[in-house]
Every structure is written in structure tokens, then in C-alpha cells.
Design a protein around this motif. Structure first.
Motif, mmCIF file in Angstrom:
data_model
loop_
_atom_site.group_PDB
_atom_site.id
_atom_site.type_symbol
_atom_site.label_atom_id
_atom_site.label_comp_id
_atom_site.label_asym_id
_atom_site.label_seq_id
_atom_site.Cartn_x
_atom_site.Cartn_y
_atom_site.Cartn_z
ATOM 1 N N CYS A 59 1.953 -11.237 26.680
ATOM 2 C CA CYS A 59 1.807 -12.110 25.618
ATOM 3 C C CYS A 59 1.553 -13.325 25.858
ATOM 4 O O CYS A 59 2.084 -14.425 25.519
ATOM 5 C CB CYS A 59 3.120 -11.860 24.574
ATOM 6 N N GLY A 60 0.772 -13.502 26.903
ATOM 7 C CA GLY A 60 0.330 -14.844 27.435
ATOM 8 C C GLY A 60 -0.620 -15.591 26.448
ATOM 9 O O GLY A 60 -0.808 -15.014 25.236
ATOM 10 N N PRO A 61 -0.921 -16.885 26.742
ATOM 11 C CA PRO A 61 -1.765 -17.531 25.807
ATOM 12 C C PRO A 61 -3.045 -17.142 25.346
ATOM 13 O O PRO A 61 -3.496 -17.057 24.609
ATOM 14 C CB PRO A 61 -1.934 -18.890 26.494
ATOM 15 N N GLU A 62 -3.631 -16.332 26.190
ATOM 16 C CA GLU A 62 -4.990 -15.615 25.838
ATOM 17 C C GLU A 62 -4.903 -14.482 24.585
ATOM 18 O O GLU A 62 -5.721 -14.358 23.971
ATOM 19 C CB GLU A 62 -5.796 -15.241 26.961
ATOM 20 N N VAL A 63 -3.756 -13.863 24.846
ATOM 21 C CA VAL A 63 -3.364 -12.738 23.576
ATOM 22 C C VAL A 63 -3.033 -13.538 22.603
ATOM 23 O O VAL A 63 -3.850 -12.996 21.568
ATOM 24 C CB VAL A 63 -2.272 -12.094 24.242
ATOM 25 N N TYR A 64 -2.185 -14.825 22.342
ATOM 26 C CA TYR A 64 -2.075 -15.283 21.195
ATOM 27 C C TYR A 64 -3.191 -15.955 20.677
ATOM 28 O O TYR A 64 -3.746 -15.882 19.216
ATOM 29 C CB TYR A 64 -0.951 -16.346 21.352
ATOM 30 N N ALA A 65 -4.049 -16.419 21.425
ATOM 31 C CA ALA A 65 -5.494 -17.017 21.074
ATOM 32 C C ALA A 65 -6.378 -15.871 20.305
ATOM 33 O O ALA A 65 -6.818 -15.996 19.166
ATOM 34 C CB ALA A 65 -6.205 -17.755 22.134
ATOM 35 N N LYS A 66 -6.425 -14.864 20.682
ATOM 36 C CA LYS A 66 -6.945 -13.604 20.281
ATOM 37 C C LYS A 66 -6.641 -13.090 18.878
ATOM 38 O O LYS A 66 -7.159 -13.120 17.898
ATOM 39 C CB LYS A 66 -7.043 -12.590 21.298
ATOM 40 N N CYS A 67 -5.267 -13.217 18.969
ATOM 41 C CA CYS A 67 -4.431 -12.877 17.614
ATOM 42 C C CYS A 67 -4.805 -13.862 16.626
ATOM 43 O O CYS A 67 -4.997 -13.458 15.461
ATOM 44 C CB CYS A 67 -3.079 -12.578 17.968
ATOM 45 N N LEU A 68 -4.536 -15.041 17.005
ATOM 46 C CA LEU A 68 -4.844 -16.153 15.867
ATOM 47 C C LEU A 68 -6.331 -16.119 15.363
ATOM 48 O O LEU A 68 -6.531 -16.394 14.317
ATOM 49 C CB LEU A 68 -4.489 -17.574 16.475
ATOM 50 N N ALA A 69 -7.260 -15.847 16.363
ATOM 51 C CA ALA A 69 -8.544 -15.854 15.695
ATOM 52 C C ALA A 69 -9.003 -14.447 15.012
ATOM 53 O O ALA A 69 -9.723 -14.734 13.875
ATOM 54 C CB ALA A 69 -9.393 -15.551 17.126
ATOM 55 N N CYS A 74 -3.355 -14.606 4.850
ATOM 56 C CA CYS A 74 -1.976 -14.196 4.515
ATOM 57 C C CYS A 74 -1.158 -14.160 5.369
ATOM 58 O O CYS A 74 -0.010 -13.651 5.128
ATOM 59 C CB CYS A 74 -2.436 -13.043 3.400
ATOM 60 N N MET A 75 -1.300 -14.594 6.543
ATOM 61 C CA MET A 75 -0.410 -14.378 7.620
ATOM 62 C C MET A 75 0.681 -15.712 7.714
ATOM 63 O O MET A 75 0.148 -16.898 7.529
ATOM 64 C CB MET A 75 -1.245 -14.346 8.919
ATOM 65 N N ARG A 76 1.765 -15.272 7.649
ATOM 66 C CA ARG A 76 2.861 -16.718 7.745
ATOM 67 C C ARG A 76 3.170 -17.005 9.079
ATOM 68 O O ARG A 76 3.251 -18.123 9.525
ATOM 69 C CB ARG A 76 4.085 -16.157 7.238
ATOM 70 N N TRP A 77 3.529 -16.016 9.919
ATOM 71 C CA TRP A 77 3.576 -16.234 11.348
ATOM 72 C C TRP A 77 3.162 -14.880 12.143
ATOM 73 O O TRP A 77 2.885 -13.848 11.884
ATOM 74 C CB TRP A 77 5.152 -16.785 11.703
ATOM 75 N N LEU A 78 3.191 -15.121 13.604
ATOM 76 C CA LEU A 78 2.735 -14.229 14.483
ATOM 77 C C LEU A 78 3.687 -13.915 15.634
ATOM 78 O O LEU A 78 4.123 -15.036 16.036
ATOM 79 C CB LEU A 78 1.458 -14.709 14.895
ATOM 80 N N THR A 79 4.031 -12.557 15.968
ATOM 81 C CA THR A 79 4.698 -12.397 16.895
ATOM 82 C C THR A 79 4.020 -11.604 17.860
ATOM 83 O O THR A 79 2.979 -10.738 17.521
ATOM 84 C CB THR A 79 5.986 -11.798 16.546
ATOM 85 N N CYS A 80 4.404 -11.240 19.137
ATOM 86 C CA CYS A 80 3.887 -10.330 20.245
ATOM 87 C C CYS A 80 5.010 -9.557 20.655
ATOM 88 O O CYS A 80 5.956 -9.942 21.098
ATOM 89 C CB CYS A 80 3.224 -11.153 21.114
ATOM 90 N N ASP A 81 4.505 -8.003 20.797
ATOM 91 C CA ASP A 81 5.415 -7.297 21.304
ATOM 92 C C ASP A 81 5.332 -7.170 22.777
ATOM 93 O O ASP A 81 4.368 -6.929 23.285
ATOM 94 C CB ASP A 81 5.159 -5.492 21.044
ATOM 95 N N ARG A 82 6.200 -7.708 23.334
ATOM 96 C CA ARG A 82 6.401 -7.977 24.936
ATOM 97 C C ARG A 82 6.182 -6.829 25.743
ATOM 98 O O ARG A 82 5.710 -7.046 26.922
ATOM 99 C CB ARG A 82 7.446 -8.918 25.227
ATOM 100 N N TYR A 83 6.409 -5.863 25.292
ATOM 101 C CA TYR A 83 6.211 -4.383 25.953
ATOM 102 C C TYR A 83 4.901 -4.013 25.725
ATOM 103 O O TYR A 83 4.375 -3.075 26.780
ATOM 104 C CB TYR A 83 7.205 -3.223 25.509
#
Length: 146
Positions: A59-69, A74-83
Motif C-alpha cells: 500500500c505504498g504511495p504509488e498505490v494510493y496515487a493510483k486509487c485516488l486517480a 462520492c468517495m469519503r475516504w480511502l483505505t488499502c488492504d495491506r495484504y
């Protein structure tokens, strides 16, 4: 015997207990792939590599950047499944106002992660192609209301 009072405890999870030779401990590395715990709650699949315990951060920064893009209005917040490294979008409350970017709809609201509005023109009327003006008969650039 110079090793009589020497205890050769493994210095880390990725080293074997040592053997004493002339009062000095010598430690072999644990084989690469030996399970360990790197102490970082963000990492998974921790294993020894060249004497160091390393985990994988899915769940590194590049994963979050992709998800945010990929996130919508209608998204309130974002989480990443670390597994798995999968992003999970958590929606705003149902009925929260949004913009579905369709000029022919009004009263756009969120339902789950989807933003949708209702057609501005009632059934049987026609919407002007450049506004939400409703017409009883179809102008040349109009489309029927849904």
C-alpha cells in the motif's frame, strides 16, 4: 577454555545462534526466505534477505496515487488492504449532493460510490441539447427524456 562463559545468542531473527571460536561468536545468516517480523505493521510477507528482515509494503504511495486517480465524487475516504494492495473506497452518506457531469440531469446525489441525477425533463418531453429546457415537441437538436 575461552568459550566457557560465552553465550552466542542470535543477534537478530535473520541470524542463527552462533558458535564460539576462541572466545568470539560467529553467526551464520538464516536462509533467505526464513519467516521473520520486521516490526512494521504496514508490511506483509516478512522474510529474511541477506541477513535483514524485510517486508513488502503493498500500500505504498504509488498505490494510493493510483486509487485516488480512480476515485469519484462520492468517495469519503480511502483505505488499502495491506495484504492484497487493493484499494477500498468508502462512500459519503447516501443522498449527499454531487455533480454527475451530465448537464441534462438535476438533483444529483450519491448512492454508494455512484453519483447520479434525475432527468431534468419529465417523460414525454424533450430536452434542449444545450440546456435543461424542456419542450413539448422535439426541436431539431433535442433528445427524448428518459
Amino acid at each position: 577454555d575461552p568459550c566457557a562463559s560465552v553465550s552466542c545468542v542470535a543477534p537478530s531473527q535473520c541470524h542463527a545462534a552462533g558458535t564460539c571460536v576462541l572466545g568470539q561468536c560467529h553467526h551464520d545468516l538464516s536462509p533467505d526466505g526464513t519467516g521473520c517480523n520486521d516490526g512494521n505493521f504496514r508490511t506483509v510477507e516478512d522474510a529474511c534477505r541477506a541477513g535483514t528482515c524485510l517486508g513488502v509494503d503493498k500500500c505504498g504511495p504509488e498505490v494510493y496515487a493510483k486509487c485516488l486517480a480512480e476515485a469519484g465524487p462520492c468517495m469519503r475516504w480511502l483505505t488499502c488492504d495491506r495484504y492484497t494492495g487493493s484499494c477500498m473506497q468508502h462512500p459519503v452518506p447516501a443522498g449527499t449532493g454531487c455533480d454527475d457531469e451530465d448537464p441534462k440531469t438535476i438533483s444529483d446525489v450519491c448512492q454508494g460510490l455512484t453519483c447520479a441525477g434525475t432527468e431534468a425533463c419529465a417523460s414525454g418531453l424533450f430536452c434542449d441539447a444545450t440546456s435543461t429546457t424542456c419542450e413539448a415537441s422535439a426541436p431539431s437538436d433535442a433528445r427524448p427524456a428518459k
